[in-house]
Enzyme design. Structure first.
Site, short mmCIF file in Angstrom:
data_model
loop_
_atom_site.label_atom_id
_atom_site.label_comp_id
_atom_site.label_asym_id
_atom_site.label_seq_id
_atom_site.Cartn_x
_atom_site.Cartn_y
_atom_site.Cartn_z
N HIS A 45 -6.56 -13.71 -7.11
CA HIS A 45 -7.37 -12.78 -6.34
C HIS A 45 -8.80 -12.85 -6.84
O HIS A 45 -9.03 -13.06 -8.03
CB HIS A 45 -6.82 -11.35 -6.47
CG HIS A 45 -7.47 -10.40 -5.50
ND1 HIS A 45 -8.70 -9.84 -5.73
CD2 HIS A 45 -7.07 -9.95 -4.29
CE1 HIS A 45 -9.03 -9.08 -4.69
NE2 HIS A 45 -8.07 -9.13 -3.81
N LYS B 235 0.86 -1.19 0.00
CA LYS B 235 0.00 0.00 0.00
C LYS B 235 0.90 1.24 0.00
O LYS B 235 2.02 1.15 0.46
CB LYS B 235 -0.90 0.03 1.25
CG LYS B 235 -1.65 -1.25 1.53
CD LYS B 235 -2.91 -1.36 0.71
CE LYS B 235 -3.65 -2.67 1.01
NZ LYS B 235 -4.75 -2.93 0.09
N ASP C 173 -1.46 -5.17 -5.47
CA ASP C 173 -2.89 -5.06 -5.24
C ASP C 173 -3.62 -5.51 -6.50
O ASP C 173 -3.07 -5.44 -7.59
CB ASP C 173 -3.27 -3.62 -4.90
CG ASP C 173 -4.56 -3.59 -4.10
OD1 ASP C 173 -5.61 -3.55 -4.74
OD2 ASP C 173 -4.50 -3.64 -2.87
#
Length: 441
Positions: free
Chosen positions: A285, A166, A194
């Protein structure tokens, strides 16, 4: 009388068959149906079976050219849902010949492709599928699976640790690589792109791959442990996705990543084949899953998406946390976690498992616990997920007041403390906080 009689007919005459004995080769589905007022459950169940197999709204003369009996889906059982008004579980059996081998795409198009917009139903949810070995054997499944991954990484007897870098959007490639290095150097096994990091103007994929590879090899040399970063190969076309995977392989990194629902099952299966052929691990994901699985009475339960992924191929998949910021009921979550990693899973309605599932020897998938978890959740996570899992802390690593590397150290120390305490027979649920406090010293 001439020919056949046209006109709209009741589905239940043909497609509701309570006397049917299911075959070992049938694909079985459990649907949660909410019929429109005035529509009998049998008619609704039969309609689901018909519309997702051979039926159409009227008799057509071409029906005479085939054997409906051989190819039709059958609604073979209906039970009311306890505690819900006008909800039923309809069980449907599909003959294996309705499906293309090795295609999750075709399986889903057939079973959930059309029927969810059906007028006679107010809502419909696919709760579970039973995939027979005769069908699952036509799939490669995960590129490597849990055991092979442990051997490649040389990490045993504990969950693996990850961290999403992040801020997810806005870092330059160089600074991104720096954050990766600090986390891995501090003791994590993996860091992660991400899911929305693909190749944006502020950081093109090739630059990111290069700087991340540098971070990997540096941290590996310094810690003597194998390190990985999930390089997100998801792209706008399959060709571009494979191009990114090829570059990752050329750099010699151990693992790439894919968003399997937004990328699609066809792309995902292609990538899984590439990964197996080239020794890359594949992290999956589940971005977009809540669009499909959040509503209880309409859509598809995540356990169905999880089974589909195990067939399509992936070595890790996000599976909720039971404790963090995203919802998940413990027993139900553990139900699909077992469906991902075990060979044989018994039917158990209390865990949401409607059918006994035998994967034979298809490799298992690591469930990834991710989303709002931090060091104080570690005892619970170790107990709930066991060794075969990946625990992922984003803000729970990078939010450490001293920075990324100390955050990573804290997570690794906490994990080792929990595993040791468990192995010594201590009760993690009761003594968890105490164990973490001791480890802090």
């Amino acid at each position: 009388g001439v020919g056949f009689k046209a006109g709209v007919k009741d589905y239940r005459l043909t497609y509701y068959t309570p006397e049917y004995k299911t075959k070992d080769t049938d694909i079985l589905a459990a649907f949660r149906m909410t019929p429109q007022p005035g529509v009998p459950a049998e008619e609704a169940g039969a309609a689901v079976a018909a519309e997702s197999s051979t039926g159409t709204w009227t008799t057509v003369w071409t029906d005479g050219l085939t054997s409906l009996d051989r190819y039709k889906g059958r609604c073979y059982d209906i039970e009311p849902v306890a505690g819900e008004e006008n909800q039923y579980i309809a069980y449907v059996a599909y003959p294996l010949d309705l499906f293309e081998e090795g295609s999750v795409t075709n399986m889903l198009t057939s079973i959930v492709g059309n029927v969810f917009g059906f007028k006679a139903l107010r809502a419909l949810x696919x709760e579970d599928l039973r995939i027979p070995p005769a069908y699952s054997k036509t799939f490669m499944g995960p590129p490597h699976g849990i055991q092979v991954e442990r051997d490649k990484l040389n990490k045993y007897g504990r969950p693996l640790l990850g961290c999403t870098i992040k801020p997810k959007l806005g870092l330059s490639a160089k600074n991104y690589g720096r954050a990766v290095y600090e986390c891995l150097r501090g003791g994590l096994d993996f860091t992660k792109d991400d899911e929305n990091v693909n190749s944006q103007p502020f950081m093109r994929w090739r630059d990111r791959f290069l700087f991340v590879a540098e971070a990997l090899f540096k941290s590996q040399a310094e810690t003597g442990e194998i390190k990985g970063h999930y390089l997100n190969a998801t792209a706008g076309t399959c060709e571009e996705m494979l191009k990114r995977a090829v570059f990752a392989r050329e750099l010699g990194v151990p693992i790439v990543m894919h968003d399997y629902l937004t990328g699609g099952f066809t792309a995902n299966t292609s990538l899984a084949f590439y990964c197996r052929d080239n020794g890359l691990l594949l992290h999956i994901h589940r971005a977009m899953h809540a669009v499909i699985d959040r509503q209880k009475n309409h859509g598809m339960h995540f356990r169905v998406l999880a089974k589909a992924l195990r067939m399509s191929g992936g070595d890790h998949i996000h599976a909720g946390t039971v404790v963090g910021k995203l919802e998940g009921e413990r027993e139900v979550t553990l139900g699909f976690v077992d469906l991902l990693r075990d060979d044989y899973i018994e039917k158990d309605r209390s865990r949401g498992i409607y059918f006994t599932q035998d994967w034979v020897s298809m490799p298992g998938v690591f469930p990834v616990a991710s989303g709002g978890i931090h060091v104080w959740h570690m005892p619970a996570l170790t107990e709930i997920f066991g060794d075969d899992s990946v625990l992922q802390f984003g803000g729970g690593t990078l939010g450490h007041p001293w920075g990324n590397a100390p955050g990573a150290v804290a997570n690794r120390v906490a994990l080792e403390a929990c595993v040791q305490a468990r192995n010594e027979g201590r009760d993690l649920a009761r003594e968890g906080n105490e164990i973490i406090r001791e480890a802090c010293k």
